[in-house]
Design a protein around this motif. Structure first.
Motif, PDB file in Angstrom:
ATOM      1  N   LEU A   1       0.800  -1.234   0.000  1.00 49.17           N
ATOM      2  CA  LEU A   1       0.000   0.000   0.000  1.00 49.17           C
ATOM      3  C   LEU A   1       0.833   1.285   0.000  1.00 49.17           C
ATOM      4  CD1 LEU A   1      -2.809  -0.976   2.527  1.00 49.17           C
ATOM      5  CD2 LEU A   1      -2.907  -0.968   0.030  1.00 49.17           C
ATOM      6  N   LYS A   2       2.162   1.134   0.206  1.00 50.04           N
ATOM      7  CA  LYS A   2       2.958   2.366   0.201  1.00 50.04           C
ATOM      8  C   LYS A   2       2.973   3.018  -1.172  1.00 50.04           C
ATOM      9  CE  LYS A   2       7.490   0.162  -0.539  1.00 50.04           C
ATOM     10  NZ  LYS A   2       8.830  -0.021   0.055  1.00 50.04           N
ATOM     11  N   GLY A   3       2.776   2.194  -2.226  1.00 53.22           N
ATOM     12  CA  GLY A   3       2.675   2.767  -3.565  1.00 53.22           C
ATOM     13  C   GLY A   3       1.435   3.636  -3.684  1.00 53.22           C
ATOM     14  N   LEU A   4       0.340   3.133  -3.084  1.00 49.94           N
ATOM     15  CA  LEU A   4      -0.880   3.930  -3.073  1.00 49.94           C
ATOM     16  C   LEU A   4      -0.665   5.235  -2.318  1.00 49.94           C
ATOM     17  CD1 LEU A   4      -3.898   4.266  -3.640  1.00 49.94           C
ATOM     18  CD2 LEU A   4      -4.357   2.960  -1.533  1.00 49.94           C
ATOM     19  N   TRP A   5       0.107   5.191  -1.243  1.00 48.36           N
ATOM     20  CA  TRP A   5       0.376   6.411  -0.457  1.00 48.36           C
ATOM     21  C   TRP A   5       1.103   7.448  -1.301  1.00 48.36           C
ATOM     22  CZ3 TRP A   5       4.706   9.121   0.913  1.00 48.36           C
ATOM     23  CH2 TRP A   5       4.578  10.068   1.923  1.00 48.36           C
ATOM     24  N   HIS A   6       2.144   6.944  -2.076  1.00 46.87           N
ATOM     25  CA  HIS A   6       2.898   7.888  -2.927  1.00 46.87           C
ATOM     26  C   HIS A   6       2.008   8.484  -4.004  1.00 46.87           C
ATOM     27  CE1 HIS A   6       6.906   7.441  -1.264  1.00 46.87           C
ATOM     28  NE2 HIS A   6       6.731   6.104  -1.202  1.00 46.87           N
ATOM     29  N   ALA A   7       1.087   7.651  -4.519  1.00 44.29           N
ATOM     30  CA  ALA A   7       0.181   8.163  -5.551  1.00 44.29           C
ATOM     31  C   ALA A   7      -0.757   9.227  -4.970  1.00 44.29           C
ATOM     32  CB  ALA A   7      -0.626   7.002  -6.150  1.00 44.29           C
ATOM     33  N   ARG A   8      -1.298   8.964  -3.775  1.00 48.41           N
ATOM     34  CA  ARG A   8      -2.197   9.935  -3.142  1.00 48.41           C
ATOM     35  C   ARG A   8      -1.459  11.231  -2.799  1.00 48.41           C
ATOM     36  NH1 ARG A   8      -6.817   7.944  -0.496  1.00 48.41           N
ATOM     37  NH2 ARG A   8      -6.320   9.103   1.410  1.00 48.41           N
TER      38      ARG A   8
END
Length: 503
Positions: free
Chosen positions: A297-304
């Motif tokens: 989910l850290k990829g999602l965090w960077h995207a957000r």
């Protein structure tokens, strides 16, 4: 022992003799407290104000009622630096309190008995509530300290009850004096004089009826506006040291001023306003930090974060910003004009005080002199009066807005007119007066009520002075037509209708 006795009575030397017997024998309060209280109250009144702190004497309720009464009457301002008025007022206050004392003592006695009875009942109930250890109960007695406390309480409550019903009134004579002082103050304001009260307070009468004449003549002046117009035309115009008049004008100008303006900004974290979306790591919510620690989910965090979609605390603050503004204001500008300062010269008055002037003409003549003093005070002009009657009966009177001039005016207002009419003497003296430098620009005002003899050489002398020094001889004729006045005076003001005025 003797030194303490001397200390207790040393303040008696500070009391005026008029108050000493009353203060020593007064029935209210303790002797030393009474002396200190009277001295402190006297000191405050001489300063033109009421005491700001509680006095040792009289009782507090009396002090409060006395201050209220004196404040309502506006008496302290008339007491300023006037020992005679203050001592008379204090004497009346002492007498008033002394007269109230017998009635107050009856009220106090009733209250004291009630308080003692209530205290005895309380003590009896307190004894009866205890466990009886002895068959015989001791007698109930109020301690001496408690009796003193109850006595003080009954005195305070007694005065409050008594004054709420009876009040504390100053003698009626003070209301009469205040009424007269108020009218005199209005006259003195016109004369630009400080109020000075000189009368026999011990008898309650004015020493000089001139004070009352001032008030009466002021009413006469209100009915004679033409008289005031006559006075203001006397005295030749002259330039004041050749100085040009300085004119003041209002000019509109624009002025730049810096002003601080408040601007709200999210860049200044002063307070939290709620939740928003942003890319700020320092303000993101804890649940967003959970995404950052997850391997997927850290990829999602960077995207957000790239989309500024992280849930964050919304903060806001206020910043002061300096802003320049222009305003139009009116500014007073002084500049030298084309006209020169001019002022009227002094006035010399020759006033007929013969017997025929008694009654209404006398009142009008005195009102005229009063108006002359008022005008001379307002316009800073000299004023000299010759009072004439029969031959060689001439009295000189220089009017000035000061204590000496006021005394001379009061003396004149108190005199009665009588005798014959000889105008030659005062006019000769007036012409000689005009030769003095201070009076060289003076005009003469001749006030009379009828015919009189005037030699031709005096008429010729006046005409020569008119040609050489532009002298003007004004005439006020309180009565019918007069050929001699027409020869001497130009202009001649005839007011026969003044005779119809009530004295």
């Amino acid at each position: 022992m003797l030194s303490r006795f001397d200390d207790a009575y040393s303040q008696l030397d500070l009391l005026p003799e008029a108050l000493l017997p009353t203060v020593v024998t007064h029935p209210h309060g303790e002797f030393q407290s009474r002396v200190e209280g009277v001295l402190q109250l006297r000191h405050a009144l001489l300063l033109g104000k009421l005491p700001t702190e509680s006095l040792p004497w009289p009782a507090v309720p009396i002090q409060q009622q006395l201050n209220k009464t004196l404040r309502q009457l506006d008496l302290p301002r008339f007491c300023r630096e006037n020992e005679e008025v203050v001592d008379a007022l204090l004497a009346d206050v002492l007498l008033t309190i002394e007269e109230l004392q017998p009635s107050f003592l009856k009220t106090k006695l009733v209250l004291a008995l009630e308080y003692q009875k209530a205290e005895l009942n309380r003590l009896k109930e307190e004894l009866s509530s205890r466990k009886r250890k002895r068959r015989k109960q001791p007698s109930v007695k109020i301690p001496a300290e408690k009796l003193a406390e109850l006595d003080a309480l009954s005195e305070v409550k007694g005065w409050i009850s008594f004054l709420s019903a009876e009040g504390l009134r100053v003698p009626d004579v003070w209301h009469e004096r205040l009424s007269i002082w108020g009218e005199l103050e209005a006259v003195f304001r016109d004369l630009q004089l400080v109020t000075s009260l000189g009368f026999d307070l011990s008898k309650g009468l004015f020493q000089s009826h001139g004070w009352l004449n001032l008030v009466k003549l002021r009413e006469v002046l209100k009915t004679l506006p033409q008289l005031q117009d006559v006075i203001r035309t006397i005295g030749r115009m002259k330039s004041a040291d050749g100085a040009l008049i300085v004119e003041s004008i209002l000019q509109a100008i624009r002025v730049s001023r810096m002003r601080d303006r408040e601007i709200k900004s999210p860049l200044i974290p002063m307070e939290t306003r709620g939740v928003t979306r942003s890319d700020s790591i320092s303000r993101m919510l804890p649940q967003e930090a959970a995404y950052l620690g997850h391997p997927v989910l850290k990829g999602l965090w960077h995207a957000r974060r790239a989309e500024h979609a992280l849930l964050s605390y919304a903060v806001e603050g206020t910043e002061l910003e300096a802003v320049e503004e222009e305003q139009e204001v009116l500014s007073e500008v002084q500049r030298v004009g084309k006209k020169r300062n001019e002022e009227r010269g002094p006035m010399i008055i020759c006033l007929d005080t013969s017997g025929s002037m008694r009654g209404t003409p006398e009142n009008v003549a005195k009102a005229l002199v009063l108006e002359c003093l008022s005008v001379s005070a307002q316009e800073k002009r000299g004023c000299y009066v010759y009072l004439f009657g029969s031959r060689n009966e001439v009295k000189e009177l220089e009017l000035s807005p000061n204590e000496q001039g006021l005394e001379r005016l009061i003396s004149f207002l108190s005199m009665s007119f009588g005798g014959g009419t000889d105008v030659e003497g005062p006019l000769q003296m007036a012409l000689e007066k005009c030769k003095q430098k201070q009076w060289e620009r003076a005009d003469i005002l001749l006030v009379t009520d009828g015919e009189f003899a005037c030699p031709d050489n005096l008429v010729s002398k006046i005409k020569r002075r008119k040609k050489s020094h532009a002298l003007a001889v004004h005439g006020v004729l309180i009565g019918e037509h007069s050929q001699v006045m027409e020869r001497l005076c130009d202009p001649l003001h005839m007011f026969s209708d003044w005779l119809e005025l009530a004295p």
